[in-house]
Design a protein around this motif. Structure first.
Motif, PDB file in Angstrom:
ATOM      1  N   GLU A  65       0.829  -1.208   0.000  1.00 32.44           N
ATOM      2  CA  GLU A  65       0.000   0.000   0.000  1.00 32.44           C
ATOM      3  C   GLU A  65       0.865   1.262   0.000  1.00 32.44           C
ATOM      4  O   GLU A  65       0.578   2.222  -0.719  1.00 32.44           O
ATOM      5  CB  GLU A  65      -0.932  -0.007   1.221  1.00 32.44           C
ATOM      6  N   LEU A  66       1.939   1.250   0.801  1.00 35.28           N
ATOM      7  CA  LEU A  66       2.805   2.423   0.871  1.00 35.28           C
ATOM      8  C   LEU A  66       3.541   2.629  -0.460  1.00 35.28           C
ATOM      9  O   LEU A  66       3.639   3.755  -0.971  1.00 35.28           O
ATOM     10  CB  LEU A  66       3.794   2.285   2.030  1.00 35.28           C
ATOM     11  N   ALA A  67       4.055   1.536  -1.033  1.00 36.24           N
ATOM     12  CA  ALA A  67       4.753   1.621  -2.325  1.00 36.24           C
ATOM     13  C   ALA A  67       3.810   2.142  -3.410  1.00 36.24           C
ATOM     14  O   ALA A  67       4.187   2.990  -4.230  1.00 36.24           O
ATOM     15  CB  ALA A  67       5.309   0.254  -2.708  1.00 36.24           C
ATOM     16  N   ASN A  68       2.561   1.675  -3.396  1.00 26.71           N
ATOM     17  CA  ASN A  68       1.575   2.143  -4.382  1.00 26.71           C
ATOM     18  C   ASN A  68       1.320   3.645  -4.231  1.00 26.71           C
ATOM     19  O   ASN A  68       1.178   4.365  -5.228  1.00 26.71           O
ATOM     20  CB  ASN A  68       0.260   1.370  -4.245  1.00 26.71           C
ATOM     21  N   SER A  69       1.270   4.107  -2.970  1.00 25.14           N
ATOM     22  CA  SER A  69       1.039   5.540  -2.718  1.00 25.14           C
ATOM     23  C   SER A  69       2.180   6.383  -3.288  1.00 25.14           C
ATOM     24  O   SER A  69       1.944   7.434  -3.893  1.00 25.14           O
ATOM     25  CB  SER A  69       0.921   5.808  -1.214  1.00 25.14           C
ATOM     26  N   LEU A  70       3.415   5.913  -3.103  1.00 22.97           N
ATOM     27  CA  LEU A  70       4.571   6.664  -3.608  1.00 22.97           C
ATOM     28  C   LEU A  70       4.564   6.702  -5.135  1.00 22.97           C
ATOM     29  O   LEU A  70       4.860   7.733  -5.749  1.00 22.97           O
ATOM     30  CB  LEU A  70       5.878   6.051  -3.095  1.00 22.97           C
ATOM     31  N   GLU A  71       4.229   5.561  -5.732  1.00 25.32           N
ATOM     32  CA  GLU A  71       4.228   5.518  -7.196  1.00 25.32           C
ATOM     33  C   GLU A  71       3.106   6.383  -7.769  1.00 25.32           C
ATOM     34  O   GLU A  71       3.257   6.999  -8.825  1.00 25.32           O
ATOM     35  CB  GLU A  71       4.136   4.068  -7.663  1.00 25.32           C
ATOM     36  N   GLU A  72       1.990   6.459  -7.049  1.00 23.40           N
ATOM     37  CA  GLU A  72       0.875   7.312  -7.475  1.00 23.40           C
ATOM     38  C   GLU A  72       1.306   8.794  -7.441  1.00 23.40           C
ATOM     39  O   GLU A  72       1.001   9.560  -8.362  1.00 23.40           O
ATOM     40  CB  GLU A  72      -0.311   7.086  -6.524  1.00 23.40           C
ATOM     41  N   ILE A  73       2.029   9.182  -6.385  1.00 22.25           N
ATOM     42  CA  ILE A  73       2.534  10.565  -6.289  1.00 22.25           C
ATOM     43  C   ILE A  73       3.454  10.865  -7.465  1.00 22.25           C
ATOM     44  O   ILE A  73       3.393  11.941  -8.063  1.00 22.25           O
ATOM     45  CB  ILE A  73       3.270  10.773  -4.939  1.00 22.25           C
ATOM     46  N   TYR A  74       4.313   9.900  -7.817  1.00 21.01           N
ATOM     47  CA  TYR A  74       5.227  10.106  -8.950  1.00 21.01           C
ATOM     48  C   TYR A  74       4.444  10.335 -10.242  1.00 21.01           C
ATOM     49  O   TYR A  74       4.731  11.277 -11.002  1.00 21.01           O
ATOM     50  CB  TYR A  74       6.161   8.901  -9.106  1.00 21.01           C
ATOM     51  N   VAL A  75       3.441   9.502 -10.484  1.00 25.32           N
ATOM     52  CA  VAL A  75       2.648   9.599 -11.721  1.00 25.32           C
ATOM     53  C   VAL A  75       1.907  10.937 -11.778  1.00 25.32           C
ATOM     54  O   VAL A  75       1.793  11.564 -12.840  1.00 25.32           O
ATOM     55  CB  VAL A  75       1.656   8.414 -11.813  1.00 25.32           C
ATOM     56  N   GLN A  76       1.422  11.405 -10.607  1.00 27.32           N
ATOM     57  CA  GLN A  76       0.665  12.664 -10.570  1.00 27.32           C
ATOM     58  C   GLN A  76       1.564  13.889 -10.730  1.00 27.32           C
ATOM     59  O   GLN A  76       1.081  14.990 -10.992  1.00 27.32           O
ATOM     60  CB  GLN A  76      -0.103  12.769  -9.249  1.00 27.32           C
ATOM     61  N   ASN A  77       2.877  13.703 -10.555  1.00 26.28           N
ATOM     62  CA  ASN A  77       3.802  14.833 -10.603  1.00 26.28           C
ATOM     63  C   ASN A  77       4.970  14.565 -11.550  1.00 26.28           C
ATOM     64  O   ASN A  77       6.119  14.859 -11.235  1.00 26.28           O
ATOM     65  CB  ASN A  77       4.339  15.136  -9.197  1.00 26.28           C
ATOM     66  N   LEU A  78       4.664  13.993 -12.706  1.00 27.72           N
ATOM     67  CA  LEU A  78       5.706  13.616 -13.662  1.00 27.72           C
ATOM     68  C   LEU A  78       6.604  14.802 -14.002  1.00 27.72           C
ATOM     69  O   LEU A  78       6.120  15.902 -14.273  1.00 27.72           O
ATOM     70  CB  LEU A  78       5.072  13.074 -14.946  1.00 27.72           C
ATOM     71  N   GLY A  79       7.916  14.557 -13.950  1.00 33.70           N
ATOM     72  CA  GLY A  79       8.872  15.598 -14.317  1.00 33.70           C
ATOM     73  C   GLY A  79       9.209  16.562 -13.200  1.00 33.70           C
ATOM     74  O   GLY A  79      10.040  17.452 -13.387  1.00 33.70           O
ATOM     75  N   GLU A  80       8.576  16.404 -12.039  1.00 36.24           N
ATOM     76  CA  GLU A  80       8.806  17.324 -10.926  1.00 36.24           C
ATOM     77  C   GLU A  80       9.590  16.636  -9.807  1.00 36.24           C
ATOM     78  O   GLU A  80       9.603  15.411  -9.703  1.00 36.24           O
ATOM     79  CB  GLU A  80       7.469  17.839 -10.383  1.00 36.24           C
ATOM     80  N   SER A  81      10.203  17.435  -8.947  1.00 36.78           N
ATOM     81  CA  SER A  81      10.893  16.898  -7.777  1.00 36.78           C
ATOM     82  C   SER A  81       9.849  16.387  -6.779  1.00 36.78           C
ATOM     83  O   SER A  81       8.920  17.128  -6.432  1.00 36.78           O
ATOM     84  CB  SER A  81      11.750  17.983  -7.125  1.00 36.78           C
ATOM     85  N   ILE A  82      10.005  15.142  -6.344  1.00 41.45           N
ATOM     86  CA  ILE A  82       8.929  14.546  -5.533  1.00 41.45           C
ATOM     87  C   ILE A  82       9.385  14.030  -4.173  1.00 41.45           C
ATOM     88  O   ILE A  82       8.575  13.506  -3.417  1.00 41.45           O
ATOM     89  CB  ILE A  82       8.265  13.369  -6.294  1.00 41.45           C
ATOM     90  N   LEU A  83      10.670  14.170  -3.839  1.00 44.64           N
ATOM     91  CA  LEU A  83      11.135  13.553  -2.589  1.00 44.64           C
ATOM     92  C   LEU A  83      10.421  14.118  -1.366  1.00 44.64           C
ATOM     93  O   LEU A  83      10.069  13.379  -0.443  1.00 44.64           O
ATOM     94  CB  LEU A  83      12.656  13.714  -2.438  1.00 44.64           C
ATOM     95  N   TYR A  84      10.199  15.438  -1.343  1.00 45.74           N
ATOM     96  CA  TYR A  84       9.502  16.037  -0.197  1.00 45.74           C
ATOM     97  C   TYR A  84       8.092  15.456  -0.071  1.00 45.74           C
ATOM     98  O   TYR A  84       7.634  15.112   1.022  1.00 45.74           O
ATOM     99  CB  TYR A  84       9.431  17.563  -0.346  1.00 45.74           C
TER     100      TYR A  84
END
Length: 279
Positions: free
Chosen positions: A72-91
């Motif tokens: 579930e946690l891994a899916n949440s992180l990957e969803e954030i990446y997809v929603q913010n393609l090309g942007e810095s996402i570590l924060y």
């Protein structure tokens, strides 16, 4: 670079640079309580194409993180990446993980049962980076026995063993040893030979990792051992993967000098290993 500097200033001591050249970072995240119950370490490698074209390579490290919780946690992180393609996402990733930990702290979930194994952790919890597997508390030689018993190859030849230059810091000494290996049996032979040396056998930790390329299956046979220095074996194997080395065993001996080194100990372990691999 701007993102790394910002994260370093935001998270302070919880932000750890594992390897600046290879852009490997760790951040310790907790549930924000005065006495945190839930803690997790996010380890990331930033590839050359990040953030424009490639996502971070990440690992979620916590002894309690298993099964559905991990998925579930891994899916949440990957969803954030997809929603913010090309942007810095570590924060965004760090704060999402913190949100999950706070939810767990506020729910009725029992506290995690964390067994401490590193001699530094009791006094220096700031670098308790626990991987998502439990360290095996056995003789390192016995650990590879189960592999060799499965292997039908008999290769008794002892490979040549090379010893690197030691690094000393605040009375702790680190030294790497390297041997070319092509079978798990050779790994076992090298470990046995090293342990015949009284100085190596008396080391506080003998951390090792190996990677063997199986050409017929086009896969890697690899394993690592912390030997009581929590998460060190996984980091060593990670370094070998990044450098794309294969058919090699690296052992790093550490003689503890009585002064806590904190995260610097991981830097010395990796530097020793990197130096002997380059040589």
């Amino acid at each position: 670079i701007d993102e790394i500097e910002a994260l370093s200033s935001i998270y302070g001591e919880d932000w750890c640079v594992v390897d600046e050249d290879e852009k490997i970072y760790c951040i310790k995240i907790n549930d924000c309580l005065d006495q945190p119950k839930w803690t997790l370490c996010l380890q990331v490698i930033l590839p050359p194409g990040y953030p424009a074209a490639e996502p971070p390579i990440y690992q979620l490290n916590a002894p309690w993180l298993r099964g559905q919780d991990y998925v579930e946690l891994a899916n949440s992180l990957e969803e954030i990446y997809v929603q913010n393609l090309g942007e810095s996402i570590l924060y965004l990733w760090v704060e999402k993980i913190r949100e999950v930990l706070i939810e767990k702290a506020q729910s009725s979930d029992p506290e995690p049962d964390i067994k401490k194994t590193s001699e530094e952790v009791d006094e220096d919890d700031g670098d308790d980076f626990l991987l998502d597997y439990q360290p095996i508390q056995e003789d390192p030689i016995k650990i590879v026995n189960y592999i060799t018993s499965e292997s039908q190859e008999v290769d008794e030849e002892l490979p040549s063993i090379h010893h690197g230059n030691p690094i000393t810091d605040r009375r702790s000494t680190f030294q790497a040893h390297l041997a070319p290996v092509v079978t798990p049996r050779q790994v076992k032979r090298v470990l046995e030979k090293l342990y015949e040396n009284k100085k190596i056998a008396s080391a506080t930790h003998n951390i090792y990792a190996y990677r063997i390329y199986c050409e017929d299956k086009q896969t890697f046979l690899q394993d690592c051992e912390d030997d009581g220095e929590t998460a060190a074996g996984g980091r060593l194997l990670h370094l070998m993967q990044i450098l794309n080395v294969h058919n090699v065993l690296v052992v790093v001996s550490r003689w503890y000098g009585g002064i806590l080194l904190g995260p610097d100990r991981f830097k010395h372990i990796n530097n020793c290993a990197r130096n002997i691999l380059v040589e």
